[in-house]
Scaffold this active site. Structure first.
Site, PDB file in Angstrom:
ATOM      1  N   SER A   1      49.767  40.734  26.745  1.00 16.88           N
ATOM      2  CA  SER A   1      49.423  39.355  28.261  1.00 16.88           C
ATOM      3  C   SER A   1      49.338  40.499  29.303  1.00 16.88           C
ATOM      4  O   SER A   1      49.458  40.002  30.479  1.00 16.88           O
ATOM      5  CB  SER A   1      51.031  39.551  28.602  1.00 16.88           C
TER       6      SER A   1
ATOM      7  N   LYS B   1      46.829  39.733  31.073  1.00 15.30           N
ATOM      8  CA  LYS B   1      47.326  38.366  32.503  1.00 15.30           C
ATOM      9  C   LYS B   1      46.668  39.372  33.872  1.00 15.30           C
ATOM     10  O   LYS B   1      46.040  38.449  34.803  1.00 15.30           O
ATOM     11  CB  LYS B   1      48.445  37.893  32.661  1.00 15.30           C
TER      12      LYS B   1
ATOM     13  N   TYR C   1      41.474  32.258  26.175  1.00 17.54           N
ATOM     14  CA  TYR C   1      42.801  33.054  26.227  1.00 17.54           C
ATOM     15  C   TYR C   1      43.168  33.662  25.204  1.00 17.54           C
ATOM     16  O   TYR C   1      43.718  35.508  25.212  1.00 17.54           O
ATOM     17  CB  TYR C   1      43.682  31.839  26.592  1.00 17.54           C
TER      18      TYR C   1
ATOM     19  N   TYR D   1      58.101  38.804  32.916  1.00 17.16           N
ATOM     20  CA  TYR D   1      58.588  37.572  32.376  1.00 17.16           C
ATOM     21  C   TYR D   1      60.031  37.511  33.060  1.00 17.16           C
ATOM     22  O   TYR D   1      60.165  38.060  34.363  1.00 17.16           O
ATOM     23  CB  TYR D   1      58.771  37.381  30.831  1.00 17.16           C
TER      24      TYR D   1
ATOM     25  N   VAL E   1      52.658  41.814  24.320  1.00 19.26           N
ATOM     26  CA  VAL E   1      53.668  41.649  22.602  1.00 19.26           C
ATOM     27  C   VAL E   1      53.028  42.538  21.824  1.00 19.26           C
ATOM     28  O   VAL E   1      53.462  42.660  20.869  1.00 19.26           O
ATOM     29  CB  VAL E   1      54.336  40.537  22.271  1.00 19.26           C
TER      30      VAL E   1
HETATM   31  N1  GLN Z   1      49.318  36.438  23.274  1.00 20.45           N
HETATM   32  C1  GLN Z   1      50.136  36.267  23.171  1.00 20.45           C
HETATM   33  C2  GLN Z   1      50.668  35.100  23.376  1.00 20.45           C
HETATM   34  O1  GLN Z   1      50.687  33.905  23.917  1.00 20.45           O
HETATM   35  C3  GLN Z   1      50.704  36.523  24.797  1.00 20.45           C
HETATM   36  C4  GLN Z   1      52.129  36.636  24.789  1.00 20.45           C
HETATM   37  C5  GLN Z   1      52.352  38.203  25.095  1.00 20.45           C
HETATM   38  O2  GLN Z   1      51.881  39.191  25.424  1.00 20.45           O
HETATM   39  N2  GLN Z   1      53.704  38.321  25.986  1.00 20.45           N
HETATM   40  O3  GLN Z   1      51.996  34.174  23.101  1.00 20.45           O
END
Ligand code: GLN
Length: 306
Positions: free
Chosen positions: A62, A65, A190, A242, A260
């Site tokens: 993420s 993003k 994505y 988050y 993650v």
């Molecule tokens: N690729 C992961 C997902 O879409 C990214 C989520 C994350 O890093 N929080 O679930």
């Protein structure tokens, strides 16, 4: 002295390894060795400091993003992006289906949750999906000052195979007109974006570009408009961790983004970019030992912007 300080910090925070869990919902991520903790700091004085497993690779997840948002801003400008992807915190987990009774609206999503990021992928300019992703990858390489950055194919295929929730989120977006183009192609961009392989130094360098409002370390060249850094850094402050963003703002107090894969990118405006990696996550999906390192670093060096 700074390097020694970081070494001590890393050694101290290794004690937290064992308290979290590596992500398992993406099968390939479950294979990560939990015993890794690394940090890199790039300061606006031009110095680079490293400690622990700062050179070990991991997938950006993420943290990308922030780069998708930047690319969407570069390609479309602030007003266009803000109209399509809201900016208010959802207060919900990153993969939540955030909608009330009635219709799904752009205000219900923001760029740092999966729904917002998937929608933003469709705002990247390019004739084909391949070209859109290439542009995103090239921007990542530029910000990280590393043209060797590539996609981890195993993680990409693993995400593609198991990303049913993301697929559901994307189709929901499409049904409410919040995604442009072919859903599967947008999802592919994505999944690939999340699977870009980086290390702490790459994240520190990307963080540096946001802290310096668009400049690369030791260069005068501007990679993007200062206004876009203001936008991204503000969103990171309210939504980057988050539904753990409020707690993080109190305890650490810097714009930051987690993934993650165990990475955290920190932005200390006008002072430094930070890259941290430790694969075990807390219950919100943020690197557990990574947050501890940032907390201690922030307190010792008075980094909080509050
Ligand atoms: N690729 C992961 C997902 O879409 C990214 C989520 C994350 O890093 N929080 O679930």
């Amino acid at each position: 002295m700074m390097e020694q300080f970081l070494e001590n910090l890393v050694e101290e925070c290794r004690g937290y390894i064992g308290e979290g869990n590596v992500a398992t919902y993406i099968p390939e991520l479950a294979k990560m060795d939990p015993n890794q903790l690394g940090i890199c700091v790039i300061s606006t004085t031009g110095k680079v400091y490293r400690a622990g497993e700062y050179m070990n690779p991991f997938t950006i997840q993420s943290v990308v993003k922030t780069i998708i948002l930047l690319q969407a801003l570069i390609d479309n400008g602030v007003d266009f992006v803000k109209e399509r992807i809201g900016v208010e915190a959802t207060g919900k987990p990153f993969d939540a289906i955030n909608m009330r009774a009635g219709s799904l609206e752009s205000q219900h999503i923001n760029p740092m949750v999966n729904m917002g990021a998937i929608a933003m992928c469709s705002l990247i300019k390019g004739k084909t999906e391949k070209e859109k992703f290439e542009r995103l990858l090239n921007l990542t390489r530029k910000l990280a000052c590393n043209d060797k950055i590539e996609v981890n194919q195993d993680v990409y295929l693993s995400e593609k195979r198991t990303g049913h929730k993301n697929r559901a989120l994307a189709y929901l977006l499409k049904s409410y007109g919040l995604i442009e183009g072919d859903v599967d192609e947008v999802l592919d961009t994505y999944f690939k974006a999340c699977s870009i392989s980086v290390n702490c130094e790459d994240l520190a360098c990307i963080g540096y570009c946001f802290c310096s409002h668009g400049k690369l370390p030791r260069k005068e060249e501007r990679v993007f408009e200062s206004e876009y850094a203001t936008y991204v850094n503000a969103i990171l402050t309210t939504c980057g961790m988050y539904d753990g963003s409020g707690e993080f703002a109190i305890n650490v107090g810097i714009p930051a983004k987690s993934g993650v894969g165990g990475g955290i990118m920190g932005v200390v405006p006008t002072r430094m970019g930070i890259g941290i990696f430790s694969p075990e996550l807390d219950e919100k999906g943020n690197s557990l030992a990574g947050i501890r390192v940032l907390e201690k670093l922030s307190k010792e060096m008075y980094l909080s912007i509050f």
